[in-house]
Design a protein around this motif. Structure first.
Motif, PDB file in Angstrom:
ATOM      1  N   GLU A   1      16.032  42.596  42.675  1.00  0.00           N
ATOM      2  CA  GLU A   1      17.161  43.423  43.102  1.00  0.00           C
ATOM      3  C   GLU A   1      18.446  42.600  43.143  1.00  0.00           C
ATOM      4  OE1 GLU A   1      18.462  46.320  46.858  1.00  0.00           O
ATOM      5  OE2 GLU A   1      16.675  45.049  46.989  1.00  0.00           O
ATOM      6  N   ARG A   2      18.368  41.391  43.707  1.00  0.00           N
ATOM      7  CA  ARG A   2      19.549  40.536  43.798  1.00  0.00           C
ATOM      8  C   ARG A   2      20.019  40.091  42.410  1.00  0.00           C
ATOM      9  NH1 ARG A   2      24.314  39.577  45.735  1.00  0.00           N
ATOM     10  NH2 ARG A   2      24.841  37.393  46.036  1.00  0.00           N
ATOM     11  N   ALA A   3      19.071  39.720  41.556  1.00  0.00           N
ATOM     12  CA  ALA A   3      19.428  39.302  40.198  1.00  0.00           C
ATOM     13  C   ALA A   3      20.109  40.442  39.448  1.00  0.00           C
ATOM     14  CB  ALA A   3      18.189  38.824  39.444  1.00  0.00           C
ATOM     15  N   GLY A   4      19.597  41.652  39.608  1.00  0.00           N
ATOM     16  CA  GLY A   4      20.209  42.793  38.947  1.00  0.00           C
ATOM     17  C   GLY A   4      21.622  43.052  39.440  1.00  0.00           C
ATOM     18  N   ALA A   5      21.824  42.938  40.749  1.00  0.00           N
ATOM     19  CA  ALA A   5      23.159  43.149  41.312  1.00  0.00           C
ATOM     20  C   ALA A   5      24.141  42.106  40.801  1.00  0.00           C
ATOM     21  CB  ALA A   5      23.086  43.116  42.836  1.00  0.00           C
ATOM     22  N   LEU A   6      23.700  40.860  40.723  1.00  0.00           N
ATOM     23  CA  LEU A   6      24.574  39.797  40.226  1.00  0.00           C
ATOM     24  C   LEU A   6      24.897  40.002  38.750  1.00  0.00           C
ATOM     25  CD1 LEU A   6      23.041  36.659  41.976  1.00  0.00           C
ATOM     26  CD2 LEU A   6      25.326  37.600  42.330  1.00  0.00           C
ATOM     27  N   ARG A   7      23.902  40.444  37.972  1.00  0.00           N
ATOM     28  CA  ARG A   7      24.150  40.673  36.543  1.00  0.00           C
ATOM     29  C   ARG A   7      25.192  41.780  36.355  1.00  0.00           C
ATOM     30  NH1 ARG A   7      19.402  40.899  35.280  1.00  0.00           N
ATOM     31  NH2 ARG A   7      19.142  38.781  34.488  1.00  0.00           N
ATOM     32  N   ARG A   8      25.080  42.856  37.113  1.00  0.00           N
ATOM     33  CA  ARG A   8      26.058  43.948  37.002  1.00  0.00           C
ATOM     34  C   ARG A   8      27.449  43.501  37.441  1.00  0.00           C
ATOM     35  NH1 ARG A   8      21.491  46.602  38.985  1.00  0.00           N
ATOM     36  NH2 ARG A   8      22.253  46.509  41.145  1.00  0.00           N
ATOM     37  N   SER A   9      27.497  42.734  38.512  1.00  0.00           N
ATOM     38  CA  SER A   9      28.783  42.248  39.015  1.00  0.00           C
ATOM     39  C   SER A   9      29.444  41.318  38.003  1.00  0.00           C
ATOM     40  CB  SER A   9      28.569  41.524  40.350  1.00  0.00           C
ATOM     41  OG  SER A   9      29.762  40.943  40.805  1.00  0.00           O
ATOM     42  N   GLU A  10      28.665  40.386  37.465  1.00  0.00           N
ATOM     43  CA  GLU A  10      29.237  39.427  36.520  1.00  0.00           C
ATOM     44  C   GLU A  10      29.637  40.112  35.219  1.00  0.00           C
ATOM     45  OE1 GLU A  10      28.475  34.761  35.483  1.00  0.00           O
ATOM     46  OE2 GLU A  10      26.759  35.994  36.045  1.00  0.00           O
ATOM     47  N   ARG A  11      28.859  41.095  34.782  1.00  0.00           N
ATOM     48  CA  ARG A  11      29.198  41.836  33.564  1.00  0.00           C
ATOM     49  C   ARG A  11      30.534  42.555  33.744  1.00  0.00           C
ATOM     50  NH1 ARG A  11      24.499  45.528  32.131  1.00  0.00           N
ATOM     51  NH2 ARG A  11      23.564  43.577  31.408  1.00  0.00           N
ATOM     52  N   ALA A  12      30.725  43.178  34.928  1.00  0.00           N
ATOM     53  CA  ALA A  12      31.981  43.874  35.193  1.00  0.00           C
ATOM     54  C   ALA A  12      33.156  42.904  35.232  1.00  0.00           C
ATOM     55  CB  ALA A  12      31.880  44.640  36.516  1.00  0.00           C
ATOM     56  N   ALA A  13      32.942  41.731  35.828  1.00  0.00           N
ATOM     57  CA  ALA A  13      34.021  40.739  35.901  1.00  0.00           C
ATOM     58  C   ALA A  13      34.383  40.223  34.511  1.00  0.00           C
ATOM     59  CB  ALA A  13      33.599  39.587  36.811  1.00  0.00           C
ATOM     60  N   LEU A  14      33.371  39.941  33.692  1.00  0.00           N
ATOM     61  CA  LEU A  14      33.635  39.408  32.351  1.00  0.00           C
ATOM     62  C   LEU A  14      34.321  40.432  31.459  1.00  0.00           C
ATOM     63  CD1 LEU A  14      30.379  37.338  31.694  1.00  0.00           C
ATOM     64  CD2 LEU A  14      32.668  36.469  32.208  1.00  0.00           C
ATOM     65  N   ALA A  15      34.149  41.709  31.766  1.00  0.00           N
ATOM     66  CA  ALA A  15      34.819  42.747  30.985  1.00  0.00           C
ATOM     67  C   ALA A  15      36.335  42.689  31.161  1.00  0.00           C
ATOM     68  CB  ALA A  15      34.291  44.125  31.382  1.00  0.00           C
ATOM     69  N   GLU A  16      36.796  42.015  32.214  1.00  0.00           N
ATOM     70  CA  GLU A  16      38.234  41.949  32.498  1.00  0.00           C
ATOM     71  C   GLU A  16      38.920  40.754  31.855  1.00  0.00           C
ATOM     72  OE1 GLU A  16      39.757  44.311  33.956  1.00  0.00           O
ATOM     73  OE2 GLU A  16      38.050  45.455  34.717  1.00  0.00           O
ATOM     74  N   VAL A  17      38.174  39.832  31.261  1.00  0.00           N
ATOM     75  CA  VAL A  17      38.787  38.597  30.760  1.00  0.00           C
ATOM     76  C   VAL A  17      39.062  38.705  29.263  1.00  0.00           C
ATOM     77  CG1 VAL A  17      37.566  37.316  32.556  1.00  0.00           C
ATOM     78  CG2 VAL A  17      36.642  37.354  30.228  1.00  0.00           C
ATOM     79  N   ARG A  18      40.005  37.899  28.808  1.00  0.00           N
ATOM     80  CA  ARG A  18      40.357  37.872  27.388  1.00  0.00           C
ATOM     81  C   ARG A  18      39.447  36.941  26.591  1.00  0.00           C
ATOM     82  NH1 ARG A  18      45.921  38.932  26.637  1.00  0.00           N
ATOM     83  NH2 ARG A  18      46.569  40.534  28.139  1.00  0.00           N
ATOM     84  N   GLU A  19      38.995  35.879  27.245  1.00  0.00           N
ATOM     85  CA  GLU A  19      38.162  34.900  26.534  1.00  0.00           C
ATOM     86  C   GLU A  19      37.188  34.273  27.520  1.00  0.00           C
ATOM     87  OE1 GLU A  19      38.424  31.519  23.093  1.00  0.00           O
ATOM     88  OE2 GLU A  19      40.063  32.910  23.499  1.00  0.00           O
ATOM     89  N   VAL A  20      36.029  33.880  26.995  1.00  0.00           N
ATOM     90  CA  VAL A  20      35.008  33.233  27.812  1.00  0.00           C
ATOM     91  C   VAL A  20      34.703  31.870  27.202  1.00  0.00           C
ATOM     92  CG1 VAL A  20      32.647  33.350  28.693  1.00  0.00           C
ATOM     93  CG2 VAL A  20      34.000  35.443  28.478  1.00  0.00           C
ATOM     94  N   VAL A  21      34.778  30.842  28.022  1.00  0.00           N
ATOM     95  CA  VAL A  21      34.391  29.493  27.602  1.00  0.00           C
ATOM     96  C   VAL A  21      33.027  29.198  28.218  1.00  0.00           C
ATOM     97  CG1 VAL A  21      34.903  27.031  27.801  1.00  0.00           C
ATOM     98  CG2 VAL A  21      36.745  28.667  27.351  1.00  0.00           C
ATOM     99  N   VAL A  22      32.087  28.766  27.388  1.00  0.00           N
ATOM    100  CA  VAL A  22      30.746  28.422  27.853  1.00  0.00           C
ATOM    101  C   VAL A  22      30.456  26.981  27.489  1.00  0.00           C
ATOM    102  CG1 VAL A  22      29.895  30.791  27.670  1.00  0.00           C
ATOM    103  CG2 VAL A  22      29.666  29.247  25.710  1.00  0.00           C
ATOM    104  N   THR A  23      29.400  26.420  28.087  1.00  0.00           N
ATOM    105  CA  THR A  23      29.141  24.991  27.943  1.00  0.00           C
ATOM    106  C   THR A  23      28.061  24.638  26.928  1.00  0.00           C
ATOM    107  OG1 THR A  23      27.667  25.197  29.850  1.00  0.00           O
ATOM    108  CG2 THR A  23      29.911  24.423  30.273  1.00  0.00           C
ATOM    109  N   SER A  24      27.503  25.644  26.242  1.00  0.00           N
ATOM    110  CA  SER A  24      26.468  25.353  25.250  1.00  0.00           C
ATOM    111  C   SER A  24      26.265  26.564  24.354  1.00  0.00           C
ATOM    112  CB  SER A  24      25.146  25.002  25.931  1.00  0.00           C
ATOM    113  OG  SER A  24      24.612  26.145  26.584  1.00  0.00           O
TER     114      SER A  24
END
Length: 280
Positions: free
Chosen positions: A40-63
Protein backbone atom coordinates in the motif's frame (compact mmCIF):
# COMPACT_ATOMS: atom_id res chain seq x y z
CA UNK A 1 16.20 21.69 -9.69
CA UNK A 2 14.58 19.42 -7.11
CA UNK A 3 15.98 16.26 -5.59
CA UNK A 4 13.66 13.33 -6.18
CA UNK A 5 13.74 12.22 -2.55
CA UNK A 6 11.82 15.39 -1.69
CA UNK A 7 10.03 15.99 -4.98
CA UNK A 8 8.40 12.55 -4.96
CA UNK A 9 6.23 13.36 -1.95
CA UNK A 10 5.51 16.97 -2.96
CA UNK A 11 3.45 16.79 -6.16
CA UNK A 12 1.31 19.78 -5.15
CA UNK A 13 4.41 21.89 -4.51
CA UNK A 14 5.84 20.79 -7.86
CA UNK A 15 2.62 21.83 -9.61
CA UNK A 16 2.71 25.27 -7.94
CA UNK A 17 6.39 25.83 -8.74
CA UNK A 18 5.95 24.67 -12.33
CA UNK A 19 3.60 27.60 -12.97
CA UNK A 20 6.50 30.01 -12.45
CA UNK A 21 9.66 27.99 -13.14
CA UNK A 22 10.83 25.26 -15.49
CA UNK A 23 11.71 22.34 -13.22
CA UNK A 24 14.36 19.62 -13.38
CA UNK A 25 14.08 16.54 -11.18
CA UNK A 26 17.16 14.66 -10.02
CA UNK A 27 16.07 11.05 -9.48
CA UNK A 28 18.69 8.73 -8.09
CA UNK A 29 16.36 6.28 -6.34
CA UNK A 30 12.60 6.04 -7.02
CA UNK A 31 10.90 6.17 -3.64
CA UNK A 32 8.59 3.19 -4.19
CA UNK A 33 11.60 0.92 -4.70
CA UNK A 34 12.85 1.30 -1.13
CA UNK A 35 12.87 -2.08 0.62
CA UNK A 36 10.64 -2.83 3.58
CA UNK A 37 7.59 -0.87 2.37
CA UNK A 38 4.11 -2.33 2.45
CA UNK A 39 2.44 -2.76 -0.94
CA UNK A 40 0.00 0.00 0.00
CA UNK A 41 2.79 2.43 0.92
CA UNK A 42 4.81 1.59 -2.20
CA UNK A 43 1.76 2.18 -4.37
CA UNK A 44 1.05 5.53 -2.75
CA UNK A 45 4.65 6.66 -3.24
CA UNK A 46 4.62 5.54 -6.88
CA UNK A 47 1.46 7.55 -7.58
CA UNK A 48 2.81 10.59 -5.76
CA UNK A 49 6.15 10.51 -7.54
CA UNK A 50 4.50 9.94 -10.93
CA UNK A 51 2.31 13.01 -10.38
CA UNK A 52 5.32 15.10 -9.33
CA UNK A 53 7.41 14.01 -12.32
CA UNK A 54 4.56 14.96 -14.64
CA UNK A 55 5.19 18.59 -13.64
CA UNK A 56 8.89 18.75 -14.59
CA UNK A 57 10.47 19.62 -17.92
CA UNK A 58 13.42 17.25 -17.62
CA UNK A 59 14.54 14.38 -15.42
CA UNK A 60 18.18 13.68 -14.61
CA UNK A 61 18.94 10.13 -13.44
CA UNK A 62 22.15 8.52 -12.24
CA UNK A 63 22.26 5.38 -14.40
CA UNK A 64 20.82 3.79 -17.54
CA UNK A 65 18.97 1.31 -15.32
CA UNK A 66 17.24 4.10 -13.42
CA UNK A 67 16.39 5.78 -16.74
CA UNK A 68 14.53 2.61 -17.78
CA UNK A 69 12.66 2.49 -14.47
CA UNK A 70 11.61 6.14 -14.74
CA UNK A 71 10.49 5.73 -18.34
CA UNK A 72 8.55 2.49 -17.86
CA UNK A 73 7.23 2.88 -14.33
CA UNK A 74 6.67 6.64 -14.12
CA UNK A 75 5.53 7.52 -17.65
CA UNK A 76 8.38 9.95 -18.33
CA UNK A 77 9.16 10.22 -22.07
CA UNK A 78 12.66 9.01 -22.90
CA UNK A 79 13.51 12.31 -24.61
CA UNK A 80 13.03 14.11 -21.27
CA UNK A 81 15.55 11.89 -19.44
CA UNK A 82 19.28 12.58 -19.16
CA UNK A 83 21.67 10.07 -17.62
CA UNK A 84 24.39 11.69 -15.50
CA UNK A 85 26.47 9.12 -13.67
CA UNK A 86 27.99 10.46 -10.45
CA UNK A 87 31.64 11.37 -10.69
CA UNK A 88 34.54 9.57 -9.09
CA UNK A 89 37.66 11.12 -7.68
CA UNK A 90 40.81 9.45 -9.05
CA UNK A 91 42.73 7.51 -6.41
CA UNK A 92 46.49 6.95 -6.44
CA UNK A 93 47.33 3.28 -6.57
CA UNK A 94 47.85 2.05 -3.03
CA UNK A 95 50.26 -0.56 -1.71
CA UNK A 96 47.84 -3.00 -0.16
CA UNK A 97 48.99 -4.67 3.07
CA UNK A 98 49.55 -8.41 3.14
CA UNK A 99 46.71 -9.64 5.35
CA UNK A 100 47.05 -13.15 6.71
CA UNK A 101 43.27 -13.22 7.07
CA UNK A 102 41.50 -11.66 4.05
CA UNK A 103 39.81 -8.40 5.06
CA UNK A 104 36.34 -7.87 3.56
CA UNK A 105 34.87 -4.35 3.51
CA UNK A 106 31.18 -3.47 3.17
CA UNK A 107 30.00 0.15 3.02
CA UNK A 108 26.45 1.42 3.35
CA UNK A 109 23.80 2.61 5.78
CA UNK A 110 22.33 -0.32 7.70
CA UNK A 111 18.88 -0.38 6.11
CA UNK A 112 17.00 -3.33 4.57
CA UNK A 113 17.91 -2.35 0.99
CA UNK A 114 21.63 -2.90 1.59
CA UNK A 115 21.17 -6.61 2.36
CA UNK A 116 23.43 -6.94 5.38
CA UNK A 117 21.18 -9.73 6.63
CA UNK A 118 21.94 -11.68 3.45
CA UNK A 119 25.66 -11.01 3.84
CA UNK A 120 25.80 -12.32 7.42
CA UNK A 121 23.80 -15.39 6.43
CA UNK A 122 26.25 -16.08 3.61
CA UNK A 123 29.34 -15.60 5.77
CA UNK A 124 27.88 -17.84 8.49
CA UNK A 125 28.29 -20.77 6.07
CA UNK A 126 31.99 -20.00 5.59
CA UNK A 127 33.13 -20.65 9.15
CA UNK A 128 36.08 -22.78 8.00
CA UNK A 129 37.34 -20.11 5.58
CA UNK A 130 39.67 -17.38 6.92
CA UNK A 131 38.05 -13.93 6.69
CA UNK A 132 37.09 -10.87 8.69
CA UNK A 133 34.47 -8.28 7.79
CA UNK A 134 34.22 -4.57 8.51
CA UNK A 135 30.88 -2.82 7.97
CA UNK A 136 31.09 0.97 7.69
CA UNK A 137 27.74 2.74 7.56
CA UNK A 138 25.15 4.66 9.54
CA UNK A 139 23.60 2.53 12.29
CA UNK A 140 21.00 5.15 13.26
CA UNK A 141 19.02 5.38 10.00
CA UNK A 142 16.95 2.30 10.86
CA UNK A 143 17.48 1.26 14.51
CA UNK A 144 15.36 -1.86 14.05
CA UNK A 145 17.50 -3.06 11.15
CA UNK A 146 20.69 -2.27 13.09
CA UNK A 147 19.42 -4.34 16.03
CA UNK A 148 18.57 -7.21 13.69
CA UNK A 149 22.08 -7.07 12.25
CA UNK A 150 23.73 -7.21 15.66
CA UNK A 151 21.40 -10.04 16.68
CA UNK A 152 22.31 -12.02 13.58
CA UNK A 153 26.01 -11.56 14.24
CA UNK A 154 25.58 -12.82 17.80
CA UNK A 155 23.31 -15.70 16.82
CA UNK A 156 25.79 -16.93 14.23
CA UNK A 157 28.73 -16.54 16.64
CA UNK A 158 30.53 -14.10 14.37
CA UNK A 159 31.20 -11.35 16.92
CA UNK A 160 34.96 -11.80 16.68
CA UNK A 161 34.95 -11.75 12.89
CA UNK A 162 32.50 -8.95 12.03
CA UNK A 163 33.00 -5.34 13.17
CA UNK A 164 30.33 -2.66 12.72
CA UNK A 165 31.80 0.83 12.83
CA UNK A 166 28.76 3.00 12.19
CA UNK A 167 29.24 6.18 10.17
CA UNK A 168 32.90 7.05 9.55
CA UNK A 169 34.78 10.10 8.31
CA UNK A 170 35.91 10.36 4.70
CA UNK A 171 39.55 9.92 5.75
CA UNK A 172 38.74 6.81 7.77
CA UNK A 173 36.72 5.40 4.88
CA UNK A 174 39.64 5.97 2.50
CA UNK A 175 41.89 4.07 4.91
CA UNK A 176 39.42 1.19 5.06
CA UNK A 177 39.31 0.93 1.26
CA UNK A 178 43.11 1.01 1.10
CA UNK A 179 43.53 -1.74 3.71
CA UNK A 180 40.82 -4.14 2.50
CA UNK A 181 41.31 -7.18 0.26
CA UNK A 182 37.84 -7.22 -1.29
CA UNK A 183 34.56 -5.34 -1.23
CA UNK A 184 31.08 -6.81 -0.85
CA UNK A 185 27.60 -5.29 -0.73
CA UNK A 186 24.46 -7.43 -1.07
CA UNK A 187 22.11 -4.63 -2.14
CA UNK A 188 18.52 -5.39 -3.06
CA UNK A 189 18.43 -2.27 -5.25
CA UNK A 190 20.78 0.55 -6.24
CA UNK A 191 20.01 3.56 -8.40
CA UNK A 192 23.76 3.81 -9.02
CA UNK A 193 25.91 2.52 -6.16
CA UNK A 194 28.59 5.02 -5.13
CA UNK A 195 30.28 2.56 -2.78
CA UNK A 196 30.74 0.10 -5.65
CA UNK A 197 32.39 2.80 -7.76
CA UNK A 198 34.64 3.84 -4.87
CA UNK A 199 35.72 0.23 -4.40
CA UNK A 200 36.70 0.04 -8.08
CA UNK A 201 38.79 3.21 -7.70
CA UNK A 202 40.82 1.50 -4.98
CA UNK A 203 41.32 -1.62 -7.08
CA UNK A 204 39.18 -3.83 -4.86
CA UNK A 205 37.58 -6.97 -6.28
CA UNK A 206 33.83 -6.42 -5.95
CA UNK A 207 31.18 -8.92 -4.98
CA UNK A 208 27.66 -7.59 -5.38
CA UNK A 209 24.26 -8.34 -6.83
CA UNK A 210 22.56 -7.90 -10.17
CA UNK A 211 19.93 -5.57 -8.68
CA UNK A 212 19.15 -2.18 -10.18
CA UNK A 213 22.08 -0.26 -11.64
CA UNK A 214 24.87 -2.38 -10.18
CA UNK A 215 25.64 -4.19 -13.47
CA UNK A 216 25.97 -0.74 -15.11
CA UNK A 217 28.82 0.01 -12.71
CA UNK A 218 30.59 -3.34 -12.25
CA UNK A 219 31.68 -4.91 -15.55
CA UNK A 220 32.77 -8.51 -16.00
CA UNK A 221 36.35 -8.92 -14.93
CA UNK A 222 36.05 -6.44 -12.04
CA UNK A 223 33.90 -8.53 -9.75
CA UNK A 224 31.28 -11.19 -9.29
CA UNK A 225 27.56 -10.38 -9.29
CA UNK A 226 24.90 -12.76 -7.96
CA UNK A 227 21.11 -12.52 -7.67
CA UNK A 228 19.83 -10.40 -4.79
CA UNK A 229 18.45 -12.21 -1.72
CA UNK A 230 20.47 -15.37 -2.48
CA UNK A 231 22.79 -16.15 0.48
CA UNK A 232 23.99 -19.42 -1.11
CA UNK A 233 25.09 -17.72 -4.33
CA UNK A 234 26.72 -14.91 -2.36
CA UNK A 235 28.57 -17.42 -0.17
CA UNK A 236 29.87 -19.25 -3.26
CA UNK A 237 31.17 -16.00 -4.77
CA UNK A 238 32.80 -14.99 -1.49
CA UNK A 239 34.47 -18.37 -1.10
CA UNK A 240 35.81 -18.19 -4.66
CA UNK A 241 37.43 -14.79 -4.17
CA UNK A 242 38.61 -15.36 -0.59
CA UNK A 243 40.46 -18.63 -1.17
CA UNK A 244 41.86 -17.93 -4.66
CA UNK A 245 44.51 -15.22 -4.41
CA UNK A 246 45.17 -15.33 -8.16
CA UNK A 247 41.48 -14.70 -8.85
CA UNK A 248 41.57 -11.83 -6.40
CA UNK A 249 44.59 -10.31 -8.14
CA UNK A 250 42.98 -10.58 -11.59
CA UNK A 251 39.75 -9.01 -10.34
CA UNK A 252 41.76 -6.22 -8.72
CA UNK A 253 43.38 -5.40 -12.05
CA UNK A 254 39.95 -5.50 -13.68
CA UNK A 255 38.61 -3.14 -11.04
CA UNK A 256 41.34 -0.60 -11.73
CA UNK A 257 40.69 -0.86 -15.46
CA UNK A 258 36.95 -0.33 -14.89
CA UNK A 259 37.66 2.65 -12.62
CA UNK A 260 39.44 4.39 -15.50
CA UNK A 261 36.15 4.38 -17.45
CA UNK A 262 34.19 6.10 -14.68
CA UNK A 263 33.40 9.78 -15.24
CA UNK A 264 35.18 12.43 -13.23
CA UNK A 265 33.11 14.99 -11.35
CA UNK A 266 34.06 17.56 -14.00
CA UNK A 267 32.72 15.31 -16.77
CA UNK A 268 29.52 14.63 -14.85
CA UNK A 269 29.06 18.35 -14.21
CA UNK A 270 29.46 19.11 -17.93
CA UNK A 271 26.68 16.64 -18.84
CA UNK A 272 24.44 18.12 -16.15
CA UNK A 273 25.19 21.66 -17.35
CA UNK A 274 24.21 20.63 -20.88
CA UNK A 275 20.83 19.49 -19.57
CA UNK A 276 20.37 22.91 -17.92
CA UNK A 277 21.38 24.63 -21.16
CA UNK A 278 18.80 22.68 -23.15
CA UNK A 279 16.10 23.69 -20.69
CA UNK A 280 17.18 27.33 -20.81
Amino acid sequence: MLDGLALGVLPDVAAELARRHPLIALVHHPLALECGLTAERAGALRRSERAALAEVREVVVTSPATAKVVASGYRVPANKITVVRPGSDPVSRVARPSNDVPHILSVGAVVPRKGFDVLVSALATLAEVPWRLTIAGDLTRDPNEAAKLEGSILRNRLTGRIETLGAVSSSQLAMLYAEADLFVLASRFEGYGMAYAEALSYGLPVIGTTAGAIPDTIPQGAGLLVPADDPAALAAALRDVIVDTDRRRHLSEGALEAARTLPTWQESAAIFAAALDRLA
